[in-house]
Design a protein around this motif. Structure first.
Motif: not given
Length: 227
Positions: A100-106
């Motif tokens: 989920g880190a990529k989505q959180a950054l986005a």
């Protein structure tokens, strides 16, 4: 009422995880140092106190090995050599994103400015940032390991907010440590979202503003703040 215009993230344990086999690193340290193995990786982790000193990583590890050596009656061992062997074996680029880190950054990027505040030094952490492909993902990166004071002191947060020109009450910090991320951010006047590593987290006397069980649900927090 808060309106969030900047989101800061911790790195290790929050946005990324180390993919190296810790048992292999532990075993390799003995091989490099030419010392007959003893103990288990868990013995060393239990013996280490607090985060590593970015200016004396070998000394930090050696102090941990001192405790392990005493536990197994191996006080004659050169624990400094073991610490050097451990440090030489670690591949700082062997990291991957937490779920989920990529989505959180986005989501954070779509909402406002984004920063990284990590306690490690740039010589170690920049390798991870590059390996993750995040070199240009942040509006500011603070390597607190290069500063006189690290998290939970407020200085790293103050530096990030000054670079972003954002007041503390308009910023949210996301991290996995209650002591260093939550308490540190709140001490600097930011809202703090805690990302625990267990399904049944124990706040242990701390008071995070939010508990983020999934990084990819950060958008719900960003949308909620200010309502």
């Amino acid at each position: 009422m808060h309106t969030i215009s900047a989101t800061l993230f911790d790195l290790d344990g929050t946005l990324c995880r180390n993919d190296q086999d810790t048992a292999a690193i532990y075993a390799s340290a003995f091989e490099v140092a030419g010392v007959a193995p003893f103990g288990e990786p868990a013995d060393l982790w239990d013996a280490l106190s607090g985060p590593p000193d970015p200016n004396d990583e070998v000394g930090y590890l050696a102090a941990g090995y001192d405790v392990v050596a005493a536990k197994y009656g191996r006080q004659e061992v050169d624990t400094t050599a073991l610490a050097r062997g451990f440090a030489e074996t670690v591949d700082w680029s062997a990291v991957s994103f937490q779920p989920g880190a990529k989505q959180a950054l986005a989501d954070a990027t779509a909402h406002g400015q984004v920063g990284l505040v990590t306690n490690g030094p740039s010589r170690r952490q920049a390798v991870k940032v590059e390996a993750l492909g995040l070199t240009d993902a942040f509006d500011v990166i603070v390597y607190a390991g290069d500063m006189p004071r690290r998290k939970p002191h407020r200085d790293p947060f103050d530096r990030a907010l000054a670079a972003l020109d954002v007041p503390p009450d308009a910023a949210l910090h996301v991290g996995d440590s209650l002591e260093y991320d939550v308490a540190g951010a709140q001490r600097a006047g930011l809202l703090a979202a805690w990302y625990p590593h267990t399904e049944s987290p124990d706040v242990a006397g701390y008071d995070p503003d939010y508990i983020l069980h999934r990084l990819d649900s950060l958008d719900t927090i960003l949308a909620d703040v200010g309502r």
